[in-house]
Design a protein around this motif. Sequence first.
Motif, PDB file in Angstrom:
ATOM      1  N   UNK A  28      -9.219  44.286 -34.808  1.00  0.00           N
ATOM      2  CA  UNK A  28     -10.540  43.662 -34.866  1.00  0.00           C
ATOM      3  C   UNK A  28     -10.649  42.490 -33.880  1.00  0.00           C
ATOM      4  N   UNK A  29      -9.606  41.662 -33.817  1.00  0.00           N
ATOM      5  CA  UNK A  29      -9.698  40.510 -32.907  1.00  0.00           C
ATOM      6  C   UNK A  29      -9.717  40.977 -31.451  1.00  0.00           C
ATOM      7  N   UNK A  30      -9.042  42.068 -31.129  1.00  0.00           N
ATOM      8  CA  UNK A  30      -9.087  42.605 -29.763  1.00  0.00           C
ATOM      9  C   UNK A  30     -10.459  43.227 -29.483  1.00  0.00           C
ATOM     10  N   UNK A  31     -10.924  44.071 -30.404  1.00  0.00           N
ATOM     11  CA  UNK A  31     -12.223  44.724 -30.198  1.00  0.00           C
ATOM     12  C   UNK A  31     -13.358  43.716 -30.051  1.00  0.00           C
ATOM     13  N   UNK A 127      -6.202  34.143 -33.380  1.00  0.00           N
ATOM     14  CA  UNK A 127      -7.131  33.442 -32.480  1.00  0.00           C
ATOM     15  C   UNK A 127      -6.605  33.436 -31.045  1.00  0.00           C
ATOM     16  N   UNK A 128      -5.301  33.223 -30.900  1.00  0.00           N
ATOM     17  CA  UNK A 128      -4.699  33.227 -29.569  1.00  0.00           C
ATOM     18  C   UNK A 128      -4.763  34.620 -28.943  1.00  0.00           C
ATOM     19  N   UNK A 129      -4.522  35.650 -29.742  1.00  0.00           N
ATOM     20  CA  UNK A 129      -4.593  37.028 -29.233  1.00  0.00           C
ATOM     21  C   UNK A 129      -6.025  37.353 -28.816  1.00  0.00           C
ATOM     22  N   UNK A 130      -6.998  36.887 -29.581  1.00  0.00           N
ATOM     23  CA  UNK A 130      -8.398  37.101 -29.201  1.00  0.00           C
ATOM     24  C   UNK A 130      -8.686  36.431 -27.867  1.00  0.00           C
TER      25      UNK A 130
END
Length: 154
Positions: A28-31, A127-130
Amino acid sequence: MQSAAKTVNEYLNEFPKERKSALLKLRECILNSIPKGFEEQMSYGMIGYVVPHSIYPKGYHCNPTLPLPFINIASQKNFIALYHMGIYVIPELLQWFTTEYPKHSNQKLDMGKSCIRFKKLDQIPFDLIAELSKKITVENWIHAYEAHLKKRLY
């Protein structure tokens, strides 16, 4: 561990609840962050975010029938892995990520060339991955990929 799943949903349904919820949140955070143009699909037995042939017809140099990979996420035996080709190819991005990581996690960064390993699922810095996911556009990735490929060949 590569999966034989044909779809992302099939892949996600292979895992127990704890693993599945961490993978869903990571997905979800990537999408929600990845720039337009990248497509989600199963890639190398993992969830992949790729530059489709409609944008980059040359495909991946190792196998031109495959789209150009960018990010993959996978559930491995002892960890969840995020494979980000940008941190492998772009030194400034790697520097940024390694500097930012301690600000987002009290866990030691466990990383290979493009692989970031998360052994404690409750410690994934979403948050960092996003933020990492949105740093490179499709056009930027193609340019960096081709420049890196040219350096390797010459």
